[in-house]
Design a protein around this motif. Structure first.
Motif, PDB file in Angstrom:
ATOM      1  N   LYS A  45       0.839  -1.197   0.000  1.00  0.00           N
ATOM      2  CA  LYS A  45       0.000   0.000   0.000  1.00  0.00           C
ATOM      3  C   LYS A  45       0.878   1.252   0.000  1.00  0.00           C
ATOM      4  CE  LYS A  45      -3.656  -2.316   2.640  1.00  0.00           C
ATOM      5  NZ  LYS A  45      -4.398  -2.348   3.928  1.00  0.00           N
ATOM      6  N   THR A  46       1.960   1.204   0.772  1.00  0.00           N
ATOM      7  CA  THR A  46       2.909   2.314   0.842  1.00  0.00           C
ATOM      8  C   THR A  46       4.211   1.905   0.165  1.00  0.00           C
ATOM      9  OG1 THR A  46       1.979   3.218   2.882  1.00  0.00           O
ATOM     10  CG2 THR A  46       4.293   3.721   2.416  1.00  0.00           C
ATOM     11  N   ARG A  47       4.703   2.766  -0.699  1.00  0.00           N
ATOM     12  CA  ARG A  47       5.910   2.432  -1.460  1.00  0.00           C
ATOM     13  C   ARG A  47       6.966   3.526  -1.359  1.00  0.00           C
ATOM     14  NH1 ARG A  47       1.432   0.959  -4.452  1.00  0.00           N
ATOM     15  NH2 ARG A  47       1.514   2.780  -5.819  1.00  0.00           N
ATOM     16  N   ILE A  48       6.953   4.229  -0.219  1.00  0.00           N
ATOM     17  CA  ILE A  48       7.870   5.352  -0.009  1.00  0.00           C
ATOM     18  C   ILE A  48       8.479   5.274   1.386  1.00  0.00           C
ATOM     19  CG2 ILE A  48       6.736   6.936  -1.609  1.00  0.00           C
ATOM     20  CD1 ILE A  48       5.172   8.078   0.726  1.00  0.00           C
ATOM     21  N   GLY A  49       9.582   5.991   1.588  1.00  0.00           N
ATOM     22  CA  GLY A  49      10.208   6.037   2.899  1.00  0.00           C
ATOM     23  C   GLY A  49      11.331   7.058   2.917  1.00  0.00           C
ATOM     24  N   GLY A  50      11.834   7.316   4.107  1.00  0.00           N
ATOM     25  CA  GLY A  50      12.974   8.218   4.269  1.00  0.00           C
ATOM     26  C   GLY A  50      14.238   7.397   4.474  1.00  0.00           C
ATOM     27  N   PHE A  51      15.079   7.311   3.439  1.00  0.00           N
ATOM     28  CA  PHE A  51      16.224   6.421   3.464  1.00  0.00           C
ATOM     29  C   PHE A  51      17.539   7.185   3.556  1.00  0.00           C
ATOM     30  CE2 PHE A  51      12.852   3.992   1.561  1.00  0.00           C
ATOM     31  CZ  PHE A  51      13.007   2.737   2.124  1.00  0.00           C
ATOM     32  N   THR A 205      -3.022   0.673   8.530  1.00  0.00           N
ATOM     33  CA  THR A 205      -3.432   1.967   7.953  1.00  0.00           C
ATOM     34  C   THR A 205      -2.759   3.141   8.665  1.00  0.00           C
ATOM     35  OG1 THR A 205      -5.449   2.207   9.294  1.00  0.00           O
ATOM     36  CG2 THR A 205      -5.647   1.001   7.208  1.00  0.00           C
ATOM     37  N   ALA A 206      -1.516   2.933   9.108  1.00  0.00           N
ATOM     38  CA  ALA A 206      -0.790   3.990   9.806  1.00  0.00           C
ATOM     39  C   ALA A 206       0.067   4.826   8.872  1.00  0.00           C
ATOM     40  CB  ALA A 206       0.092   3.377  10.893  1.00  0.00           C
ATOM     41  N   LEU A 207       0.348   4.316   7.660  1.00  0.00           N
ATOM     42  CA  LEU A 207       1.291   4.963   6.760  1.00  0.00           C
ATOM     43  C   LEU A 207       0.605   5.777   5.674  1.00  0.00           C
ATOM     44  CD1 LEU A 207       3.827   2.043   6.171  1.00  0.00           C
ATOM     45  CD2 LEU A 207       4.013   3.930   7.806  1.00  0.00           C
ATOM     46  N   SER A 208       1.287   6.814   5.246  1.00  0.00           N
ATOM     47  CA  SER A 208       0.807   7.584   4.099  1.00  0.00           C
ATOM     48  C   SER A 208       0.878   6.732   2.837  1.00  0.00           C
ATOM     49  CB  SER A 208       1.670   8.834   3.906  1.00  0.00           C
ATOM     50  OG  SER A 208       1.345   9.482   2.681  1.00  0.00           O
ATOM     51  N   THR A 209      -0.106   6.871   1.980  1.00  0.00           N
ATOM     52  CA  THR A 209      -0.104   6.181   0.684  1.00  0.00           C
ATOM     53  C   THR A 209       0.012   7.182  -0.473  1.00  0.00           C
ATOM     54  OG1 THR A 209      -2.527   6.174   0.655  1.00  0.00           O
ATOM     55  CG2 THR A 209      -1.438   4.218   1.548  1.00  0.00           C
ATOM     56  N   ARG A 210       0.591   8.339  -0.177  1.00  0.00           N
ATOM     57  CA  ARG A 210       0.795   9.351  -1.216  1.00  0.00           C
ATOM     58  C   ARG A 210       2.037   8.966  -2.028  1.00  0.00           C
ATOM     59  NH1 ARG A 210      -1.059  15.065  -1.341  1.00  0.00           N
ATOM     60  NH2 ARG A 210      -2.006  14.660   0.683  1.00  0.00           N
ATOM     61  N   ASN A 211       1.976   7.809  -2.659  1.00  0.00           N
ATOM     62  CA  ASN A 211       3.139   7.241  -3.342  1.00  0.00           C
ATOM     63  C   ASN A 211       3.567   8.042  -4.576  1.00  0.00           C
ATOM     64  OD1 ASN A 211       3.311   4.869  -1.602  1.00  0.00           O
ATOM     65  ND2 ASN A 211       1.424   4.208  -2.597  1.00  0.00           N
ATOM     66  N   HIS A 212       2.636   8.738  -5.189  1.00  0.00           N
ATOM     67  CA  HIS A 212       2.946   9.490  -6.403  1.00  0.00           C
ATOM     68  C   HIS A 212       3.654  10.807  -6.102  1.00  0.00           C
ATOM     69  CE1 HIS A 212      -0.805  11.065  -4.848  1.00  0.00           C
ATOM     70  NE2 HIS A 212      -0.717  12.108  -5.654  1.00  0.00           N
ATOM     71  N   GLU A 213       3.646  11.225  -4.841  1.00  0.00           N
ATOM     72  CA  GLU A 213       4.305  12.469  -4.435  1.00  0.00           C
ATOM     73  C   GLU A 213       5.094  12.225  -3.144  1.00  0.00           C
ATOM     74  OE1 GLU A 213       1.598  16.188  -5.738  1.00  0.00           O
ATOM     75  OE2 GLU A 213       0.693  14.945  -4.183  1.00  0.00           O
ATOM     76  N   PRO A 214       6.177  11.484  -3.206  1.00  0.00           N
ATOM     77  CA  PRO A 214       6.901  11.126  -1.981  1.00  0.00           C
ATOM     78  C   PRO A 214       7.291  12.318  -1.112  1.00  0.00           C
ATOM     79  CG  PRO A 214       7.747   9.879  -3.841  1.00  0.00           C
ATOM     80  CD  PRO A 214       6.816  10.898  -4.409  1.00  0.00           C
ATOM     81  N   THR A 215       7.776  13.377  -1.725  1.00  0.00           N
ATOM     82  CA  THR A 215       8.259  14.508  -0.937  1.00  0.00           C
ATOM     83  C   THR A 215       7.131  15.275  -0.251  1.00  0.00           C
ATOM     84  OG1 THR A 215       8.238  16.005  -2.845  1.00  0.00           O
ATOM     85  CG2 THR A 215      10.282  14.799  -2.412  1.00  0.00           C
ATOM     86  N   GLY A 224      -4.675  17.536   4.937  1.00  0.00           N
ATOM     87  CA  GLY A 224      -4.589  16.477   3.941  1.00  0.00           C
ATOM     88  C   GLY A 224      -3.682  15.323   4.320  1.00  0.00           C
ATOM     89  N   ARG A 225      -3.193  15.287   5.560  1.00  0.00           N
ATOM     90  CA  ARG A 225      -2.298  14.197   5.975  1.00  0.00           C
ATOM     91  C   ARG A 225      -3.044  12.864   5.993  1.00  0.00           C
ATOM     92  NH1 ARG A 225      -4.137  17.060  10.180  1.00  0.00           N
ATOM     93  NH2 ARG A 225      -4.661  16.066  12.170  1.00  0.00           N
ATOM     94  N   ASP A 226      -2.321  11.796   5.679  1.00  0.00           N
ATOM     95  CA  ASP A 226      -2.985  10.486   5.650  1.00  0.00           C
ATOM     96  C   ASP A 226      -2.121   9.404   6.296  1.00  0.00           C
ATOM     97  OD1 ASP A 226      -1.039  10.415   3.617  1.00  0.00           O
ATOM     98  OD2 ASP A 226      -2.200   8.993   2.430  1.00  0.00           O
ATOM     99  N   GLY A 227      -1.194   9.796   7.166  1.00  0.00           N
ATOM    100  CA  GLY A 227      -0.371   8.820   7.863  1.00  0.00           C
ATOM    101  C   GLY A 227       1.093   9.202   7.834  1.00  0.00           C
ATOM    102  N   PHE A 228       1.886   8.458   8.600  1.00  0.00           N
ATOM    103  CA  PHE A 228       3.302   8.806   8.671  1.00  0.00           C
ATOM    104  C   PHE A 228       4.108   8.094   7.605  1.00  0.00           C
ATOM    105  CE2 PHE A 228       3.386   5.044  11.513  1.00  0.00           C
ATOM    106  CZ  PHE A 228       4.612   4.447  11.206  1.00  0.00           C
ATOM    107  N   VAL A 229       5.350   8.543   7.440  1.00  0.00           N
ATOM    108  CA  VAL A 229       6.290   7.957   6.495  1.00  0.00           C
ATOM    109  C   VAL A 229       7.445   7.370   7.294  1.00  0.00           C
ATOM    110  CG1 VAL A 229       7.894   8.417   4.605  1.00  0.00           C
ATOM    111  CG2 VAL A 229       5.687   9.604   4.678  1.00  0.00           C
TER     112      VAL A 229
END
Length: 412
Positions: A45-51, A205-215, A224-229
């Motif tokens: 569901k989430t495909r982003i992170g802070g690496f 359902t704790a993570l953001s799913t704004r995968n198209h706009e990672p930043t 508009g927040r939808d969870g943490f990263v």
């Protein structure tokens, strides 16, 4: 009682692998959130992170030593080495029986665990690494730092979920304040953005799913927040008694003056909706610091970008500070680096120290749509210059663990 100073700092983060780079990019409002580069996340569901980028453990530690440490311990060791060098401490001139290490991790060596579980299933028990257990246990970051420096004083690995960094700094502060240690290396580290943890957090359902706009995915306090990263890294500080620092003519960054801890006693993962535990921890920290709410100039918020969490922290701030809450800038570093879990408190303490020293408050980026409950001054989108003397840093964790530290610009 001893006064407690911060004399060294070290950072490994999604926006820089040293304090200078981390701070510079934080002030610029740069996001370190990207699409996941380490595994195929197409089914998640989430495909982003802070690496953490451009981190070569073998170049830093040598192949043999690097292979004995999970990634979270590598981060902690690298940050501790920077902090130690930054402090100017000379090991031969330190009483090692009064040199402590308080460094924790929330999840520990989960990547090593997953890799070795695969070895067990695919290649059999004979092939499992004998170093599996020491690599995965969460105290190993503190242990490895202690071994590296020969630190014989108290060593502790607090496990208070996402409040670990502040718990470590706060407990180390008291260790020095009551004369038990002269110097303590304190903070937290985490490297837990794995397939398993991402799946679990995602299914909760704790993570953001704004995968198209990672930043733009991590957006604390924004409607508009939808969870943490999820993020990774390490933040380490050197705490030192004032008397010890003065004897060696140390450069002093700032002073820790208060620490407060509490429990929500409410839920395994949900924050108390009215922020009762957060309020108690902040109140206790101010009491120990011996200051009034009106003397706080800036707040570094926990602010993970979850709906309930951000609202409850805002309510707690309003309850404690009253009308003054609307005059205090509140900044959220996680908007740029994501939620680094056990590393968050340490990294955010470093940013707060830099704010006090330079009179600059990093922004809370991705502020686009106001939340009527989250209506404080969140330093939206652009850094701000300000005259700062005292700052408060909040950290809250699963299970209702709350830890708050108060830091003041150093005055002789």
């Amino acid at each position: 009682m001893e006064r407690v100073m911060i004399t060294g700092m070290g950072a490994i983060s999604p926006i820089g692998n040293d304090v200078e780079t981390y701070w510079s990019r934080l002030v610029q409002g740069e996001s370190g959130v990207t699409s996941i580069p380490t595994f195929d996340a197409s089914r998640y569901k989430t495909r982003i992170g802070g690496f953490v980028q451009d981190f070569d453990p073998e170049a830093r530690f040598g192949r043999k030593e690097a292979r004995r440490m999970d990634r979270f311990s590598q981060f902690a060791m690298a940050a501790a080495e920077e902090a130690w060098e930054d402090s100017g401490l000379i090991l031969e001139q330190v009483d090692r029986e009064r040199l402590g290490v308080y460094v924790g991790s929330g999840i520990g060596g989960i990547q090593t665990l997953l890799e070795q579980e695969a070895v067990l299933r695919n290649r059999g028990p004979e092939r499992v690494s004998p170093t599996l257990i020491p690599m995965i246990i969460s105290n190993m970051a503190a242990a490895m730092i202690s071994i590296k420096l020969g630190a014989l004083g108290p060593s502790l690995s607090p496990v208070t979920a996402c409040s670990i960094g502040n718990t470590a700094i706060g407990e180390a502060f008291r260790l020095i304040r009551y004369g038990i240690a002269d110097v303590v290396i304190a903070g937290g580290a985490e490297a837990a953005v794995t397939e398993l943890s991402l799946a679990s957090f995602g299914n909760a359902t704790a993570l953001s799913t704004r995968n198209h706009e990672p930043t733009k995915a991590s957006r604390p306090f924004d409607a508009g927040r939808d969870g943490f990263v999820m993020g990774e890294g390490s933040g380490i500080v050197i705490l030192e008694s004032l008397s010890h620092a003065l004897r060696r003519d140390a450069r002093i960054y700032a002073e820790v003056i208060g620490y407060g801890a509490s429990s929500d006693a409410y839920h395994m993962v949900a924050t108390h909706p009215e922020g009762n535990g957060a309020h108690q921890a902040m109140k206790s920290a101010l009491l120990e610091a011996g200051i009034t709410p009106g003397e706080v100039d800036v707040i570094s918020a926990h602010a993970t970008s979850t709906e309930v969490g951000d609202r409850s922290e805002t309510l707690a701030i309003k309850r404690l500070f009253g009308e003054h809450a609307y005059r205090i800038p509140v900044t959220a570093n996680k908007s740029m680096i994501g939620h680094t879990l056990g590393a968050a408190g340490g990294l955010e303490a470093i940013a707060l120290v830099q704010s006090l020293r330079e009179g600059i408050i990093p922004p809370t980026i991705n502020q686009e749509q106001a939340d009527p409950i989250c209506d404080l001054d969140y330093v939206p989108n652009l850094a701000r210059k300000a005259d700062l003397e005292v700052g408060m840093s909040n950290s809250f964790g699963f299970g209702g663990h709350n830890a708050v530290i108060v830091i003041r610009k150093y005055k002789e």
